[in-house]
Design a protein around this motif. Structure first.
Motif, short mmCIF file in Angstrom:
data_model
loop_
_atom_site.label_atom_id
_atom_site.label_comp_id
_atom_site.label_asym_id
_atom_site.label_seq_id
_atom_site.Cartn_x
_atom_site.Cartn_y
_atom_site.Cartn_z
N SER A 84 0.84 -1.20 0.00
CA SER A 84 0.00 0.00 0.00
C SER A 84 0.87 1.25 0.00
O SER A 84 2.08 1.18 0.20
CB SER A 84 -0.90 0.04 1.24
N THR A 85 0.23 2.38 -0.20
CA THR A 85 0.91 3.67 -0.13
C THR A 85 0.43 4.41 1.11
O THR A 85 -0.76 4.47 1.39
CB THR A 85 0.62 4.53 -1.38
N VAL A 86 1.39 4.95 1.87
CA VAL A 86 1.09 5.73 3.07
C VAL A 86 1.62 7.14 2.85
O VAL A 86 2.75 7.31 2.39
CB VAL A 86 1.75 5.11 4.32
N LYS A 87 0.81 8.13 3.16
CA LYS A 87 1.24 9.53 3.07
C LYS A 87 1.49 10.03 4.49
O LYS A 87 0.61 9.92 5.34
CB LYS A 87 0.18 10.37 2.38
N ILE A 88 2.70 10.53 4.72
CA ILE A 88 3.05 11.02 6.05
C ILE A 88 3.46 12.48 5.98
O ILE A 88 3.95 12.95 4.96
CB ILE A 88 4.20 10.18 6.68
N ILE A 89 3.25 13.18 7.07
CA ILE A 89 3.73 14.56 7.18
C ILE A 89 5.14 14.49 7.73
O ILE A 89 5.39 13.85 8.76
CB ILE A 89 2.79 15.39 8.09
N SER A 90 6.08 15.12 7.05
CA SER A 90 7.49 14.92 7.34
C SER A 90 7.90 15.29 8.76
O SER A 90 8.83 14.69 9.30
CB SER A 90 8.37 15.66 6.33
N ASP A 91 7.23 16.22 9.41
CA ASP A 91 7.63 16.57 10.78
C ASP A 91 6.69 15.95 11.83
O ASP A 91 6.70 16.33 12.99
CB ASP A 91 7.71 18.09 10.97
N SER A 92 5.93 14.95 11.42
CA SER A 92 5.03 14.25 12.33
C SER A 92 5.81 13.31 13.24
O SER A 92 6.88 12.83 12.90
CB SER A 92 4.00 13.44 11.53
N ILE A 113 6.24 -1.21 1.73
CA ILE A 113 5.20 -0.19 1.74
C ILE A 113 5.76 1.03 1.02
O ILE A 113 6.96 1.32 1.12
CB ILE A 113 4.77 0.13 3.19
N ASP A 114 4.94 1.68 0.23
CA ASP A 114 5.36 2.90 -0.46
C ASP A 114 5.00 4.10 0.40
O ASP A 114 3.86 4.20 0.89
CB ASP A 114 4.68 3.01 -1.83
N ILE A 115 5.97 4.98 0.61
CA ILE A 115 5.76 6.14 1.47
C ILE A 115 5.92 7.41 0.67
O ILE A 115 6.89 7.58 -0.08
CB ILE A 115 6.76 6.13 2.65
N GLN A 116 4.94 8.31 0.82
CA GLN A 116 5.00 9.65 0.24
C GLN A 116 5.06 10.65 1.38
O GLN A 116 4.21 10.62 2.28
CB GLN A 116 3.78 9.94 -0.62
N ARG A 117 6.07 11.50 1.36
CA ARG A 117 6.20 12.52 2.40
C ARG A 117 5.46 13.78 1.97
O ARG A 117 5.58 14.22 0.83
CB ARG A 117 7.68 12.88 2.62
N LEU A 118 4.72 14.32 2.88
CA LEU A 118 4.02 15.59 2.65
C LEU A 118 4.67 16.64 3.55
O LEU A 118 5.02 16.36 4.69
CB LEU A 118 2.54 15.45 3.00
#
Length: 123
Positions: free
Chosen positions: A33-41, A109-114
């Motif tokens: 799956s792809t997970v979108k995370i906030i970079s300073d979270s 897992i695919d990670i996209q940083r926001l």
């Protein structure tokens, strides 16, 4: 006649790591799956598996190890680029009789940083 006695036998079942899953933000995320995370979270991504004995975990990105530990967490501060992150779980099972064996499992897992943008007024 003989005397009856109780015998206590402790049995530990050795098992390799199970198929992996991920947890993010208190929700199960399936591998691939792809997970979108906030970079300073501060919310980590956890790799989940069960085995006995407990596995050691390793996270890799582009073939480079980012984390090795008994904990299966990857913190956003360790995610420096978007892409595919692999979690490996490995344990060594040492039976009372016989040879030791290693067990392992992996998933990605695919990670996209926001990024959060802050606008600063020049007034």
């Amino acid at each position: 006649m003989g005397v009856a006695s109780d015998v206590i036998l402790n049995v530990r079942i050795l098992s390799p790591p199970t198929s992996l899953a991920f947890e993010f933000n208190s929700k199960i995320v399936h591998p691939s799956s792809t997970v979108k995370i906030i970079s300073d979270s501060a919310k980590p991504i956890s790799c989940l598996s069960s085995s006995y004995p407990s596995p050691e975990y390793k996270w890799t990105f582009n073939g480079h190890t980012t984390e090795v530990s008994q904990e299966a967490t990857l913190f956003p501060s360790q995610v420096t680029r978007d892409g595919r992150y692999y979690c490996y779980a490995k344990n060594t099972m040492i039976p009372s009789l016989g040879s030791e064996e290693s067990g392992s499992a992996y998933a990605f897992i695919d990670i996209q940083r926001l990024c959060k943008f802050r606008f600063i007024s020049t007034k």
